[in-house]
Design a protein around this motif. Structure first.
Motif, PDB file in Angstrom:
ATOM      1  N   MET A 194       7.404  -2.460  13.229  1.00 48.49           N
ATOM      2  CA  MET A 194       7.134  -3.364  14.348  1.00 48.49           C
ATOM      3  C   MET A 194       7.003  -4.795  13.832  1.00 48.49           C
ATOM      4  N   PRO A 195       7.761  -5.755  14.380  1.00 49.05           N
ATOM      5  CA  PRO A 195       7.679  -7.133  13.916  1.00 49.05           C
ATOM      6  C   PRO A 195       6.298  -7.736  14.154  1.00 49.05           C
ATOM      7  N   ASP A 196       5.931  -8.674  13.290  1.00 53.14           N
ATOM      8  CA  ASP A 196       4.664  -9.373  13.414  1.00 53.14           C
ATOM      9  C   ASP A 196       4.726 -10.386  14.555  1.00 53.14           C
ATOM     10  N   PHE A 197       3.549 -10.697  15.132  1.00 47.58           N
ATOM     11  CA  PHE A 197       3.498 -11.677  16.219  1.00 47.58           C
ATOM     12  C   PHE A 197       4.032 -13.035  15.768  1.00 47.58           C
ATOM     13  N   GLY A 198       3.821 -13.365  14.482  1.00 40.31           N
ATOM     14  CA  GLY A 198       4.307 -14.640  13.972  1.00 40.31           C
ATOM     15  C   GLY A 198       5.808 -14.785  14.081  1.00 40.31           C
ATOM     16  N   LEU A 199       6.536 -13.690  13.917  1.00 42.66           N
ATOM     17  CA  LEU A 199       7.989 -13.749  14.048  1.00 42.66           C
ATOM     18  C   LEU A 199       8.394 -14.002  15.499  1.00 42.66           C
ATOM     19  N   PHE A 200       7.708 -13.363  16.429  1.00 38.13           N
ATOM     20  CA  PHE A 200       8.000 -13.613  17.842  1.00 38.13           C
ATOM     21  C   PHE A 200       7.725 -15.067  18.200  1.00 38.13           C
ATOM     22  N   TYR A 201       6.620 -15.595  17.676  1.00 40.19           N
ATOM     23  CA  TYR A 201       6.279 -16.984  17.972  1.00 40.19           C
ATOM     24  C   TYR A 201       7.307 -17.932  17.365  1.00 40.19           C
ATOM     25  N   LYS A 202       7.759 -17.630  16.162  1.00 38.08           N
ATOM     26  CA  LYS A 202       8.774 -18.464  15.504  1.00 38.08           C
ATOM     27  C   LYS A 202      10.065 -18.463  16.304  1.00 38.08           C
ATOM     28  N   GLU A 203      10.499 -17.283  16.773  1.00 38.91           N
ATOM     29  CA  GLU A 203      11.715 -17.186  17.580  1.00 38.91           C
ATOM     30  C   GLU A 203      11.548 -17.952  18.895  1.00 38.91           C
ATOM     31  N   TRP A 204      10.375 -17.865  19.490  1.00 37.80           N
ATOM     32  CA  TRP A 204      10.129 -18.572  20.743  1.00 37.80           C
ATOM     33  C   TRP A 204      10.168 -20.082  20.530  1.00 37.80           C
ATOM     34  N   ARG A 205       9.484 -20.580  19.507  1.00 38.09           N
ATOM     35  CA  ARG A 205       9.450 -22.007  19.253  1.00 38.09           C
ATOM     36  C   ARG A 205      10.837 -22.548  18.920  1.00 38.09           C
ATOM     37  N   GLN A 206      11.624 -21.756  18.226  1.00 33.55           N
ATOM     38  CA  GLN A 206      12.941 -22.207  17.783  1.00 33.55           C
ATOM     39  C   GLN A 206      13.950 -22.245  18.932  1.00 33.55           C
ATOM     40  N   ASN A 207      13.813 -21.330  19.897  1.00 33.60           N
ATOM     41  CA  ASN A 207      14.813 -21.224  20.972  1.00 33.60           C
ATOM     42  C   ASN A 207      14.178 -21.273  22.358  1.00 33.60           C
ATOM     43  N   LYS A 208      13.021 -21.933  22.500  1.00 31.40           N
ATOM     44  CA  LYS A 208      12.283 -21.834  23.761  1.00 31.40           C
ATOM     45  C   LYS A 208      13.053 -22.423  24.945  1.00 31.40           C
ATOM     46  N   ALA A 209      13.819 -23.487  24.726  1.00 28.59           N
ATOM     47  CA  ALA A 209      14.569 -24.072  25.844  1.00 28.59           C
ATOM     48  C   ALA A 209      15.622 -23.098  26.352  1.00 28.59           C
ATOM     49  N   LEU A 210      16.374 -22.499  25.428  1.00 24.30           N
ATOM     50  CA  LEU A 210      17.410 -21.546  25.820  1.00 24.30           C
ATOM     51  C   LEU A 210      16.789 -20.288  26.407  1.00 24.30           C
ATOM     52  N   LEU A 211      15.724 -19.777  25.776  1.00 26.72           N
ATOM     53  CA  LEU A 211      15.082 -18.558  26.277  1.00 26.72           C
ATOM     54  C   LEU A 211      14.533 -18.760  27.688  1.00 26.72           C
ATOM     55  N   THR A 212      13.930 -19.922  27.933  1.00 27.45           N
ATOM     56  CA  THR A 212      13.400 -20.211  29.262  1.00 27.45           C
ATOM     57  C   THR A 212      14.519 -20.308  30.295  1.00 27.45           C
ATOM     58  N   THR A 213      15.607 -20.990  29.920  1.00 23.12           N
ATOM     59  CA  THR A 213      16.744 -21.133  30.833  1.00 23.12           C
ATOM     60  C   THR A 213      17.324 -19.779  31.207  1.00 23.12           C
ATOM     61  N   ILE A 214      17.528 -18.918  30.205  1.00 22.03           N
ATOM     62  CA  ILE A 214      18.100 -17.595  30.457  1.00 22.03           C
ATOM     63  C   ILE A 214      17.155 -16.756  31.304  1.00 22.03           C
ATOM     64  N   PHE A 215      15.857 -16.830  31.002  1.00 15.87           N
ATOM     65  CA  PHE A 215      14.873 -16.053  31.764  1.00 15.87           C
ATOM     66  C   PHE A 215      14.917 -16.434  33.242  1.00 15.87           C
ATOM     67  N   VAL A 216      14.876 -17.735  33.516  1.00 16.31           N
ATOM     68  CA  VAL A 216      14.873 -18.198  34.907  1.00 16.31           C
ATOM     69  C   VAL A 216      16.190 -17.846  35.598  1.00 16.31           C
ATOM     70  N   ALA A 217      17.316 -18.037  34.877  1.00 13.47           N
ATOM     71  CA  ALA A 217      18.627 -17.753  35.477  1.00 13.47           C
ATOM     72  C   ALA A 217      18.748 -16.281  35.858  1.00 13.47           C
ATOM     73  N   PHE A 218      18.328 -15.383  34.977  1.00 12.02           N
ATOM     74  CA  PHE A 218      18.394 -13.959  35.284  1.00 12.02           C
ATOM     75  C   PHE A 218      17.441 -13.584  36.418  1.00 12.02           C
ATOM     76  N   MET A 219      16.275 -14.212  36.459  1.00 10.70           N
ATOM     77  CA  MET A 219      15.258 -13.828  37.446  1.00 10.70           C
ATOM     78  C   MET A 219      15.648 -14.224  38.858  1.00 10.70           C
ATOM     79  N   ILE A 220      16.253 -15.418  39.022  1.00 11.31           N
ATOM     80  CA  ILE A 220      16.522 -15.914  40.374  1.00 11.31           C
ATOM     81  C   ILE A 220      17.900 -15.520  40.894  1.00 11.31           C
ATOM     82  N   ASN A 221      18.776 -15.012  40.024  1.00 10.18           N
ATOM     83  CA  ASN A 221      20.149 -14.804  40.459  1.00 10.18           C
ATOM     84  C   ASN A 221      20.275 -13.741  41.549  1.00 10.18           C
ATOM     85  N   ASN A 222      19.614 -12.612  41.360  1.00 14.42           N
ATOM     86  CA  ASN A 222      19.710 -11.547  42.357  1.00 14.42           C
ATOM     87  C   ASN A 222      19.073 -11.955  43.690  1.00 14.42           C
ATOM     88  N   PRO A 223      17.838 -12.491  43.689  1.00 16.65           N
ATOM     89  CA  PRO A 223      17.291 -12.976  44.968  1.00 16.65           C
ATOM     90  C   PRO A 223      18.134 -14.089  45.585  1.00 16.65           C
TER      91      PRO A 223
END
Length: 325
Positions: A1-30
């Motif tokens: 199981m990956p450490d929380f630090g790795l998840f945080y590093k991935e989030w900080r490094q790609n947070k703009a793209l991750l946020t964009t993809i999350f929102v795009a996937f969430m609102i598309n069906n509605p």
């Protein structure tokens, strides 16, 4: 199981793209449900003028953009491996006190969550909208919503595996694209060539490919036609997701992931892949030459040209290292 630090590093490094993809996937069906409802409201407002009948229907087989959202999985996989390696960030990641398996799993898990979770949220919101708005007819909603989660994950896992095998972005995308069009390369080109050589006397070429076999190839899921067939076919891309994850995990953990500009990280793949590219070049240009000239002379000339072009493309793509950015 990956450490929380790795998840945080991935989030900080790609947070703009991750946020964009999350929102795009969430609102598309509605958004699809609301868009169809607004079209129905516009029709109802004009109904008295032309005397027609308006029906509030939602058909996920036609008129939705959800079928294009697998592209977000490709973009995310390229960002997590291809761009990170090209910018030299992979050296920093691999210098952290984690195993390569933990690094890959952290990338894959955060990518999977950003693809799956918002689509599940969007699915629930869409169900609530359908209960509230009460459309007259809804086609393929549940099957399509579940299917697009699997298909977008398929695109993501495929490109992640391609990135784990290759040394830069172009190679990652080219290998992934080659896997997608593999049915044409592996089945269609040899079949057409055999048909040309035997003068069209091969009767087995007249038989259609069984429907289930089409779903073994990732290219089938690029267009939404799969939604009109049995939902049991979704088991196939689910299995492919697991297979591509295993390929990516083994490649990432067993091969060098530092930035070196090579096409393949495993050098033993260079020569076999070059030979395969040359063979496909010979077959492809041979078929093109035959189609252009209508004779065996054009076929032979196309084969010769394909051999040269296939060699040059494979040589410069595989053996010439890219410069570091």
């Amino acid at each position: 199981m990956p450490d929380f630090g790795l998840f945080y590093k991935e989030w900080r490094q790609n947070k703009a793209l991750l946020t964009t993809i999350f929102v795009a996937f969430m609102i598309n069906n509605p958004f699809t449900v609301l868009s169809k409802y607004n079209s129905y409201r516009g029709c109802a407002a004009q109904q008295s003028e032309w005397g027609g009948t308006c029906l509030f229907t939602i058909d996920y087989f036609h008129g939705t953009f959800i079928s294009l959202f697998w592209i977000w999985g490709v973009v995310l996989a390229v960002s997590q491996i291809g761009i990170e390696r090209s910018k030299g960030l992979s050296e920093f990641t691999l210098s952290l006190p984690y195993t390569r398996g933990q690094v890959f799993n952290a990338k894959f898990m955060i990518g999977g969550m950003v693809i799956v979770v918002p689509q599940l949220i969007g699915y629930v919101l869409s169900v609530l909208l359908l209960v509230l708005l009460k459309p007259d007819q809804v086609f393929y909603f549940h099957y399509y919503s579940l299917g697009m989660i699997i298909v977008s994950m398929l695109a993501y896992s495929l490109v992640m595996a391609g990135g784990a095998l290759t040394g830069h972005i172009f190679a990652q995308l080219l290998v992934s694209f080659t896997v997608v069009i593999s049915p044409f390369l592996v089945i269609t080109l040899p079949a057409i060539s055999m048909d040309i050589l035997f003068g069209g006397r091969l009767a087995f070429l007249d038989f259609p490919i069984p429907e289930w076999m089409m779903y073994v190839f990732p290219i089938t899921y690029v267009v939404p036609n799969w939604v009109g067939h049995s939902p049991y076919y979704l088991v196939i891309p689910t299995v492919m997701n697991i297979m591509f994850y295993i390929i990516g995990y083994i490649s990432f953990t067993k091969m060098s992931n530092e930035r070196n500009g090579s096409f393949f990280l495993w050098k033993a793949l260079d020569l076999p892949v070059q030979v395969i590219v040359i063979i496909f070049g010979i077959l492809g240009f041979g078929c093109f030459g035959y189609a252009a000239s209508g004779g065996i002379g054009g076929y032979l000339f196309g084969m010769a040209a394909g051999a040269v072009i296939g060699f040059l493309i494979s040589y410069f793509a595989i053996y010439k290292k890219t410069k570091h950015v």
